[in-house]
Design a protein around this motif. Structure first.
Motif, PDB file in Angstrom:
ATOM      1  N   ILE A  65       0.836  -1.202   0.000  1.00  0.00           N
ATOM      2  CA  ILE A  65       0.000   0.000   0.000  1.00  0.00           C
ATOM      3  C   ILE A  65       0.874   1.257   0.000  1.00  0.00           C
ATOM      4  O   ILE A  65       0.521   2.281  -0.595  1.00  0.00           O
ATOM      5  N   MET A  69       0.410   3.968  -2.936  1.00  0.00           N
ATOM      6  CA  MET A  69      -0.003   5.321  -2.568  1.00  0.00           C
ATOM      7  C   MET A  69       1.075   6.354  -2.917  1.00  0.00           C
ATOM      8  O   MET A  69       0.762   7.475  -3.332  1.00  0.00           O
ATOM      9  N   VAL A  84      -8.555   3.624  -1.806  1.00  0.00           N
ATOM     10  CA  VAL A  84      -8.060   2.817  -0.687  1.00  0.00           C
ATOM     11  C   VAL A  84      -9.122   2.684   0.399  1.00  0.00           C
ATOM     12  O   VAL A  84      -9.202   1.670   1.097  1.00  0.00           O
ATOM     13  N   ASP A  85      -9.974   3.703   0.509  1.00  0.00           N
ATOM     14  CA  ASP A  85     -10.965   3.744   1.595  1.00  0.00           C
ATOM     15  C   ASP A  85     -12.392   3.488   1.118  1.00  0.00           C
ATOM     16  O   ASP A  85     -13.343   3.874   1.787  1.00  0.00           O
ATOM     17  N   GLY A  97      -6.462   6.843   2.954  1.00  0.00           N
ATOM     18  CA  GLY A  97      -6.413   7.292   1.571  1.00  0.00           C
ATOM     19  C   GLY A  97      -6.977   8.691   1.395  1.00  0.00           C
ATOM     20  O   GLY A  97      -6.360   9.557   0.746  1.00  0.00           O
TER      21      GLY A  97
END
Length: 293
Positions: A65, A69, A84-85, A97
């Protein structure tokens, strides 16, 4: 753009003092991360953001991640960060995120730094219980911290029942090392583990540290002093530091203090080299460099 390796020690004291916290949302477990930062008024503010515990507890998942990111940050891709969220959509909760996407709107550098801080915190929160914790914690009176930072640390101390409450003797006085040793015990100490830390000697006898001496780490558990090693007669091994200090060893094994605890004195022999001389000899970076003297 180096990959995230190992587990870094938190740079900011408040990151080290944050208690492990989890939250269940829609049947899924999340690790709660706390980000401390200077706001527009130069005050320390904090924000809580979430990351899936399944990610936080897996080193490879955190590495993956982090890589994804950082790539999204480099490309200015806020949409990719917010994906991501997606499981938190409609819950009113903020995930890592979305939070990093907001940082990205300010600058890429700030977003990358914040991401690194939060992921390091996630890794630290999800470390397995440790059998041995060793540290030389910062000796800083909480009252000497910046105002916003100080108030947040004060609340952490109150939550941990670390203040004695005796206003006549400085009952709301606490050295930050006391808070950090307490949090380390709560977050990472194995039931059969030990903590050994260097801290000022006055923690053992001043009334203002009575709350800390209870060593209560939660409602059901406490730590206990197993032994104290005094360096008072060791001729100041920390060159330039006049404050007297001890090595404290704690475990969760109950001790009957009415019978006393082992007290060991480290005494520098006469006619041996000074600590200052040893440190300056061959840079004194390792004991093996100077043990012959």
């Amino acid at each position: 753009d180096e990959p995230l390796k190992g587990c870094e020690i938190p740079v900011y004291l408040l990151d080290s003092a944050v208690l492990r916290e989890t939250k269940n949302i829609k049947g899924a477990e999340y690790t709660v991360l706390t980000h401390s930062y200077l706001d527009v008024h130069d005050q320390i503010s904090t924000r809580k953001v979430l990351i899936k515990q399944s990610i936080a507890a897996d080193s490879k998942a955190i590495q993956d991640i982090h890589t994804r990111m950082r790539a999204a940050i480099s490309l200015d891709n806020q949409d990719q960060l917010e994906k991501v969220d997606q499981d938190l959509s409609g819950t009113g909760e903020e995930g890592i995120g979305n939070y990093i996407a907001k940082m990205l709107s300010e600058s890429k550098a700030k977003a990358k730094l914040t991401l690194r801080i939060l992921l390091n915190q996630a890794r630290a929160h999800n470390l397995e219980p440790q059998h041995l914790i060793v540290g030389n914690l910062p000796w800083v009176d909480w009252r000497n911290l910046p105002p916003g930072y100080r108030e947040h640390v004060k609340q952490l101390c109150i939550d941990q029942h670390l203040f004695s409450g005796d206003g006549r003797t400085g009952g709301n006085n606490l050295n930050i090392c006391g808070l950090l040793s307490n949090v380390a015990g709560r977050n990472w100490l194995h039931d059969n583990g030990s903590i050994a830390v260097l801290m000022p000697s006055n923690l053992m006898f001043q009334t203002s540290y009575e709350g800390w001496r209870n060593l209560k780490i939660d409602d059901d558990q406490s730590m206990f002093v197993q032994k104290v090693v005094s360096w008072e007669r060791a001729a100041n091994p920390f060159v330039g530091i006049g404050q007297k200090f001890n090595t404290y060893v704690f475990t969760k094994k109950e001790v009957d203090y009415t019978k006393g605890v082992p007290f060991i004195e480290m005494i520098k022999k006469k006619r041996t080299r000074s600590w200052k001389w040893l440190y300056e000899r061959d840079k004194g970076e390792k004991w093996t460099d100077v043990e012959q003297y």
